[in-house]
Design an enzyme around this catalytic site. Structure first.
Site, short mmCIF file in Angstrom:
data_model
loop_
_atom_site.label_atom_id
_atom_site.label_comp_id
_atom_site.label_asym_id
_atom_site.label_seq_id
_atom_site.Cartn_x
_atom_site.Cartn_y
_atom_site.Cartn_z
N GLU A 37 0.85 -1.20 0.00
CA GLU A 37 0.00 0.00 0.00
C GLU A 37 0.88 1.24 0.00
O GLU A 37 2.03 1.21 0.44
CB GLU A 37 -0.90 0.00 1.24
CG GLU A 37 -2.03 -1.00 1.13
CD GLU A 37 -2.98 -0.94 2.33
OE1 GLU A 37 -2.87 0.00 3.15
OE2 GLU A 37 -3.82 -1.84 2.43
N ARG A 94 -3.87 2.44 -24.46
CA ARG A 94 -4.07 1.51 -25.59
C ARG A 94 -5.31 0.65 -25.42
O ARG A 94 -5.78 0.04 -26.36
CB ARG A 94 -2.82 0.63 -25.77
CG ARG A 94 -1.71 1.36 -26.48
CD ARG A 94 -0.45 0.55 -26.55
NE ARG A 94 0.26 0.51 -25.30
CZ ARG A 94 1.47 0.01 -25.13
NH1 ARG A 94 2.10 -0.51 -26.16
NH2 ARG A 94 2.06 0.03 -23.96
N GLN A 95 -5.84 0.60 -24.19
CA GLN A 95 -7.08 -0.18 -23.98
C GLN A 95 -8.25 0.78 -24.17
O GLN A 95 -8.94 1.16 -23.23
CB GLN A 95 -7.08 -0.80 -22.58
CG GLN A 95 -6.02 -1.88 -22.44
CD GLN A 95 -6.11 -2.59 -21.11
OE1 GLN A 95 -7.19 -2.83 -20.59
NE2 GLN A 95 -4.98 -2.92 -20.53
N HIS A 128 -2.18 7.94 -26.80
CA HIS A 128 -2.16 6.91 -27.85
C HIS A 128 -3.15 7.19 -29.00
O HIS A 128 -2.78 7.14 -30.16
CB HIS A 128 -2.44 5.55 -27.23
CG HIS A 128 -2.61 4.47 -28.25
ND1 HIS A 128 -1.58 4.10 -29.09
CD2 HIS A 128 -3.68 3.72 -28.60
CE1 HIS A 128 -2.01 3.15 -29.91
NE2 HIS A 128 -3.27 2.91 -29.64
N ASP A 172 2.04 0.75 -38.52
CA ASP A 172 0.73 0.10 -38.58
C ASP A 172 -0.32 1.08 -39.12
O ASP A 172 -0.07 2.28 -39.25
CB ASP A 172 0.31 -0.49 -37.21
CG ASP A 172 0.35 0.53 -36.08
OD1 ASP A 172 0.13 1.72 -36.35
OD2 ASP A 172 0.62 0.12 -34.93
N LYS A 199 0.00 -4.09 -40.41
CA LYS A 199 0.37 -4.95 -39.25
C LYS A 199 -0.82 -5.79 -38.82
O LYS A 199 -1.95 -5.30 -38.81
CB LYS A 199 0.82 -4.04 -38.09
CG LYS A 199 1.00 -4.73 -36.76
CD LYS A 199 1.66 -3.82 -35.72
CE LYS A 199 0.71 -3.40 -34.64
NZ LYS A 199 1.35 -2.59 -33.57
N ASP A 227 6.39 6.01 -34.26
CA ASP A 227 5.36 5.35 -33.44
C ASP A 227 5.23 6.09 -32.11
O ASP A 227 6.13 6.84 -31.72
CB ASP A 227 5.73 3.88 -33.21
CG ASP A 227 4.50 3.00 -33.00
OD1 ASP A 227 3.39 3.56 -32.87
OD2 ASP A 227 4.64 1.76 -32.98
N THR A 235 6.70 -4.38 -32.99
CA THR A 235 6.11 -3.56 -34.06
C THR A 235 7.20 -2.87 -34.85
O THR A 235 7.22 -2.90 -36.08
CB THR A 235 5.15 -2.52 -33.43
OG1 THR A 235 4.14 -3.23 -32.72
CG2 THR A 235 4.51 -1.62 -34.48
C1 R5P Z 1 0.03 0.22 -31.15
O1 R5P Z 1 -1.08 0.56 -31.50
C2 R5P Z 1 1.05 1.18 -30.68
O2 R5P Z 1 1.00 2.38 -31.40
C3 R5P Z 1 2.47 0.59 -30.74
O3 R5P Z 1 2.78 0.32 -32.09
C4 R5P Z 1 2.57 -0.69 -29.97
O4 R5P Z 1 1.91 -0.60 -28.75
C5 R5P Z 1 4.02 -1.07 -29.74
O5 R5P Z 1 4.07 -2.24 -28.98
P1 R5P Z 1 5.21 -3.32 -29.21
O6 R5P Z 1 6.53 -2.61 -29.09
O7 R5P Z 1 4.97 -4.32 -28.11
O8 R5P Z 1 5.00 -3.92 -30.55
#
Ligand code: R5P
Length: 309
Positions: A37, A94-95, A128, A172, A199, A227, A235
């Site tokens: 905690e 990202r979620q 994001h 991507d 991707k 990115d 990625t």
């Molecule tokens: C995805 O939508 C993000 O923009 C990044 O491309 C992704 O989260 C990178 O994650 P990792 O390095 O695990 O591929």
């Protein structure tokens, strides 16, 4: 009075912001108990003050998030007039949708909690997905972290690859707009041609993706992959491999948040990527030769000044 507080996630960045603003970091104490905690204590008067709390909610995400929430409560209880969360890296961003049926949309939950504990405004660096901005019902500022990367990359290119043709690559489909914006600012002109990798994520297995196709002409060019986050490095590395296969001369990368997983160092070191420029939204745990860190403290300081003006 203006007060600047730092959580424990990235005190070095907080200190840099404070120095640029010519303000001291205000005094607080973070106590962690043996059962994990945490307790936040504000150690100076904040009554009627506007208080900023700088805390990236990076790994360990929940720990850093709880600290930030407790800062809000402690500041409110001590009479702060306004409290602003400065979250250089916004964990859970990202979620942002149900990728598979039954999943939570966690970023919405985090935003609701931040609002519930009383933050009057929230800043983040390169959130994001810009669409998430619509979820905030308090003022939200999305600071463009790429701004500090352009200059560094330009000078790197003129030192190492002078007069070579350059192309910006999105690794991507989701990053096309980000890469386009980067290209426009980087080349100081509109509608610059970019390349895009198709991707495919394995939604059943975490951190697994494949680069299927590359659209655009990277042949004989220096490819700059753009990115927002690097975690496992898959990625970036898959995109780099494909660029080289399609004839790119060299690959470098511009990424705002180095949210590195334990395996990332090895993945990056073994990869054909020459150099990765990142910002310091997240403090790196160890040095990685191919990674060069550029400070985004000036961008955060400017956003704070703008808010106060
Ligand atoms: C995805 O939508 C993000 O923009 C990044 O491309 C992704 O989260 C990178 O994650 P990792 O390095 O695990 O591929």
């Amino acid at each position: 009075m203006i007060k600047l507080f730092s959580g424990s996630a990235n005190p070095k960045l907080s200190q840099e912001v404070a120095s640029i603003l010519n303000l001291p970091l205000s005094s607080s104490k973070i106590t962690r108990f043996a059962n994990s905690e945490v307790k936040v204590t504000i150690q100076e008067k904040v009554k009627e003050s506007t208080c900023f709390v700088i805390q990236p909610t990076s790994n360990p995400t929940d720990t850093h998030l709880m600290e930030l929430l407790f800062f809000a409560d402690a500041l409110k209880r001590n009479g702060a007039k306004k409290i602003i969360a400065v979250i250089p890296y916004f964990g859970y961003a990202r979620q942002n949708r149900e990728h598979l049926p039954g999943e939570s949309v966690s970023v919405n939950v985090v935003i609701r909690i931040l609002e519930y504990v009383g933050f009057d405004a929230i800043f983040a660096v390169t959130l994001h997905d810009e669409a998430t901005e619509g979820v905030f019902s308090v003022p939200f500022k999305n600071i463009d972290g790429f701004l500090v990367l352009h200059k560094k990359i330009s000078s790197y290119l003129s030192n190492h690859f002078k007069n070579e043709a350059v192309i910006i690559v999105s690794p991507d489909q989701g990053g096309v707009e980000r890469a386009q914006n980067f290209a426009d600012s980087f080349f100081h002109q509109k509608n610059v041609e970019i390349a895009v990798v198709e991707k495919k994520r394995n939604l059943e297995k975490i951190h697994q993706s494949k680069a299927l196709n590359l659209f655009g002409n990277v042949k004989n060019k220096i490819a700059i992959i753009v990115d927002d986050i690097i975690t496992s490095g898959q990625t970036l590395v898959n995109a780099a491999d494909l660029c080289l296969k399609k004839g790119a001369k060299k690959v470098i990368a511009a990424v705002v948040h180095p949210d590195l997983s334990p395996s990332a160092k090895e993945t990056i070191e073994k990869s054909p990527i020459e150099k990765i420029f990142v910002t310091n939204t997240i403090q790196l745990k160890e040095k990685i030769d191919k990674i060069e860190v550029v400070s985004c403290a000036s961008l955060i300081a400017n956003a704070i000044k703008e808010y106060l003006s």
